[in-house]
Scaffold this active site. Structure first.
Site, PDB file in Angstrom:
ATOM      1  N   SER A 123       0.822  -1.217   0.000  1.00  0.00           N
ATOM      2  CA  SER A 123       0.000   0.000   0.000  1.00  0.00           C
ATOM      3  C   SER A 123       0.854   1.265   0.000  1.00  0.00           C
ATOM      4  O   SER A 123       1.587   1.521   0.964  1.00  0.00           O
ATOM      5  CB  SER A 123      -0.909   0.014   1.240  1.00  0.00           C
ATOM      6  OG  SER A 123      -1.794  -1.066   1.183  1.00  0.00           O
ATOM      7  N   CYS A 255     -13.754  -8.762  -9.719  1.00  0.00           N
ATOM      8  CA  CYS A 255     -15.077  -9.079  -9.176  1.00  0.00           C
ATOM      9  C   CYS A 255     -16.025  -7.902  -9.451  1.00  0.00           C
ATOM     10  O   CYS A 255     -15.664  -6.746  -9.272  1.00  0.00           O
ATOM     11  CB  CYS A 255     -14.968  -9.321  -7.670  1.00  0.00           C
ATOM     12  SG  CYS A 255     -16.459 -10.021  -6.977  1.00  0.00           S
ATOM     13  N   CYS A 261     -21.815 -10.409  -8.330  1.00  0.00           N
ATOM     14  CA  CYS A 261     -20.923 -10.762  -7.221  1.00  0.00           C
ATOM     15  C   CYS A 261     -20.357 -12.158  -7.460  1.00  0.00           C
ATOM     16  O   CYS A 261     -21.014 -13.008  -8.053  1.00  0.00           O
ATOM     17  CB  CYS A 261     -21.713 -10.774  -5.914  1.00  0.00           C
ATOM     18  SG  CYS A 261     -22.216  -9.126  -5.379  1.00  0.00           S
ATOM     19  N   ASP A 277     -15.070  -9.371   0.841  1.00  0.00           N
ATOM     20  CA  ASP A 277     -14.276  -8.611   1.804  1.00  0.00           C
ATOM     21  C   ASP A 277     -15.012  -7.362   2.307  1.00  0.00           C
ATOM     22  O   ASP A 277     -14.755  -6.870   3.396  1.00  0.00           O
ATOM     23  CB  ASP A 277     -12.953  -8.211   1.129  1.00  0.00           C
ATOM     24  CG  ASP A 277     -11.907  -7.816   2.147  1.00  0.00           C
ATOM     25  OD1 ASP A 277     -12.028  -8.235   3.316  1.00  0.00           O
ATOM     26  OD2 ASP A 277     -10.973  -7.078   1.781  1.00  0.00           O
ATOM     27  N   CYS A 317     -28.963   3.309 -15.782  1.00  0.00           N
ATOM     28  CA  CYS A 317     -28.424   2.076 -16.367  1.00  0.00           C
ATOM     29  C   CYS A 317     -29.357   1.540 -17.466  1.00  0.00           C
ATOM     30  O   CYS A 317     -28.896   0.886 -18.406  1.00  0.00           O
ATOM     31  CB  CYS A 317     -28.246   1.002 -15.295  1.00  0.00           C
ATOM     32  SG  CYS A 317     -27.106   1.480 -13.986  1.00  0.00           S
ATOM     33  N   CYS A 320     -28.313   2.807 -20.769  1.00  0.00           N
ATOM     34  CA  CYS A 320     -26.860   2.999 -20.927  1.00  0.00           C
ATOM     35  C   CYS A 320     -26.330   2.075 -22.025  1.00  0.00           C
ATOM     36  O   CYS A 320     -26.647   0.884 -22.036  1.00  0.00           O
ATOM     37  CB  CYS A 320     -26.170   2.675 -19.601  1.00  0.00           C
ATOM     38  SG  CYS A 320     -24.378   2.664 -19.754  1.00  0.00           S
TER      39      CYS A 320
HETATM   40  S1  SF4 Z   1     -19.905  -6.494  -3.511  1.00  0.00           S
HETATM   41 FE1  SF4 Z   1     -18.152  -7.832  -3.263  1.00  0.00          FE
HETATM   42  S2  SF4 Z   1     -18.691  -9.743  -4.285  1.00  0.00           S
HETATM   43 FE2  SF4 Z   1     -20.104  -8.146  -4.990  1.00  0.00          FE
HETATM   44  S3  SF4 Z   1     -19.183  -7.338  -6.873  1.00  0.00           S
HETATM   45 FE3  SF4 Z   1     -18.508  -6.047  -5.186  1.00  0.00          FE
HETATM   46  S4  SF4 Z   1     -16.546  -6.934  -4.573  1.00  0.00           S
HETATM   47 FE4  SF4 Z   1     -17.608  -8.472  -5.778  1.00  0.00          FE
HETATM   48  S1  SF4 Z   2     -21.794   2.381 -16.928  1.00  0.00           S
HETATM   49 FE1  SF4 Z   2     -23.943   2.314 -17.468  1.00  0.00          FE
HETATM   50  S2  SF4 Z   2     -24.678   0.337 -16.725  1.00  0.00           S
HETATM   51 FE2  SF4 Z   2     -22.775   0.797 -15.680  1.00  0.00          FE
HETATM   52  S3  SF4 Z   2     -23.382   1.814 -13.785  1.00  0.00           S
HETATM   53 FE3  SF4 Z   2     -22.951   3.409 -15.269  1.00  0.00          FE
HETATM   54  S4  SF4 Z   2     -24.913   3.853 -16.186  1.00  0.00           S
HETATM   55 FE4  SF4 Z   2     -25.119   1.884 -15.153  1.00  0.00          FE
END
Ligand code: SF4
Ligand code: SF4
Length: 371
Positions: A123, A255, A261, A277, A317, A320
């Site tokens: 870090s 992720c 998720c 996490d 979204c 989008c």
């Molecule tokens: S909340 Fe956690 S498991 Fe879900 S997309 Fe984000 S990092 Fe991945």
């Molecule tokens: S890029 Fe588009 S789909 Fe992704 S969070 Fe932003 S508005 Fe939503």
């Protein structure tokens, strides 16, 4: 062939620093037990046994240690883990990784990390001023100089490391200076981690990243990065790599990059296991690694609920153009990266509009200069 990664917190939330923005200090403060202390030998033994239970010859396993500060578990803890792994009969390719604040690393640690080929996440928050603003010891003293000494040790021992830089809102204004620092320090791999508000925050903190600053930061960084690429100097910036992997190679290397998720198997020091996490909270506990194999944990209803129950996406979204390659992103990062509180602006969308048309140029440069 399976490729399994588990995240182990051998010293729970213990840490020798008191970084003001520490998300794990916040998460652990919301649990019944804030810190589970150091992982006991019996738990460690059972953990390795149960992680191996579902693996078969030829599988790959990554044991990634993090915290709190994982080095607080002591070097003997890590020696024990590698001994236990070496005693296993199955032919598994094991990779080790550790995320550290770097302040307790000495030559003994380096010799060990090198011997076992650890990939280290170190870090460093880009610039000394910004690093020392947040990454302080219990007396409030900054840790930048100590961490830089560790970086030099890693260079000397030829230990593989990437720099983990927490992208606070103020730091995100300084893309040019941050890039200059990376170049000056000859840092080859960097991951910028959006600084998040506390899970239970009532109002936005001054350091939590906003979607506007997120996009602005990467837009500042990109031309400088490209300029280096043109000179044959590839600096690996995790977001750029993840996007190239996703959009060109159709590989998922982060992720939440498609809005889904994934189960991360976060193992706390008492053996309790959590799916992510960001959510190492009592209500998300999947079970205990002393009692369950990974497969058993994966098949629990609580795991299914965490992965499959998705929050409603913002209106933005819906129309989008990037919905298929974003899916609304990681639910925990939404306020820092994606659609802001106005509902009108998305930082990720802004950056994708900028980045995607430039991918061909990037690929050409990579193939002509690097490969
Ligand atoms: S909340 Fe956690 S498991 Fe879900 S997309 Fe984000 S990092 Fe991945
Ligand atoms: S890029 Fe588009 S789909 Fe992704 S969070 Fe932003 S508005 Fe939503």
């Amino acid at each position: 062939m399976k490729n399994i990664t588990v995240l182990i917190k051998p010293a729970s939330a213990l840490c020798n620093l008191r970084c003001s923005y520490c998300f794990y200090a916040n998460v652990s403060s919301l649990r019944e037990v804030r810190s589970f202390g150091k992982m006991k030998e019996k738990v460690t033994e059972k953990m390795i046994e149960n992680i191996y239970a579902d693996l078969e010859d030829g599988d790959q396993l990554t044991l990634a240690f993090q915290g709190g500060e994982p080095t607080m578990a002591g070097l003997n803890y890590f020696r024990k883990v590698t001994q236990l792994v070496d005693q296993q009969q199955k032919q598994i390719q094991v990779h080790y990784a550790i995320q550290t604040n770097g302040t307790m690393i000495n030559e003994n640690w380096c010799a060990f990390l090198k011997k076992h080929d650890f990939l280290v996440g170190l870090s460093i928050d880009g610039l000394p001023l910004y690093h020392d603003l947040h990454r302080v010891d219990p007396k409030g003293k900054g840790s930048f100089h100590r961490v830089l000494q560790t970086k030099q040790l890693f260079d000397q021992y030829e230990i593989d490391y990437n720099v983990l830089c927490v992208l606070t809102n103020p730091l995100a204004k300084e893309g040019k200076k941050v890039f200059h620092f990376l170049k000056e320090q000859q840092i080859k791999f960097v991951q910028f981690i959006p600084c998040l508000d506390d899970l239970d925050a009532k109002k936005k903190s001054s350091y939590a990243l906003t979607p506007k600053r997120f996009a602005g930061f990467y837009r500042q960084l990109f031309p400088l990065w490209l300029e280096q690429l043109k000179k044959g100097n590839y600096i690996s910036i995790k977001l750029f790599d993840d996007l190239i992997n996703l959009l060109v190679r159709k590989e998922i290397t982060a992720c939440g990059i498609l809005g889904n998720c994934q189960v991360q198997y976060v193992i706390e020091a008492d053996g309790s296991v959590y799916p992510c996490d960001f959510y190492v909270l009592d209500e998300y506990r999947m079970g205990y690694i002393q009692e369950n194999t990974l497969k058993e944990l994966f098949e629990k209803e609580i795991t299914f609920d965490f992965v499959c129950k998705k929050p409603n996406l913002p209106k933005k979204c819906g129309n989008c153009p990037f919905i298929k390659v974003c899916g609304g992103g990681c639910k925990r990062m939404k306020n820092a990266v994606y659609v802001d509180s106005s509902g009108q602006y998305c930082g990720y969308q802004d950056f994708l509009r900028y980045f995607i048309p430039r991918i061909q140029e990037i690929l050409q440069l990579i193939s002509s200069k690097i490969v």
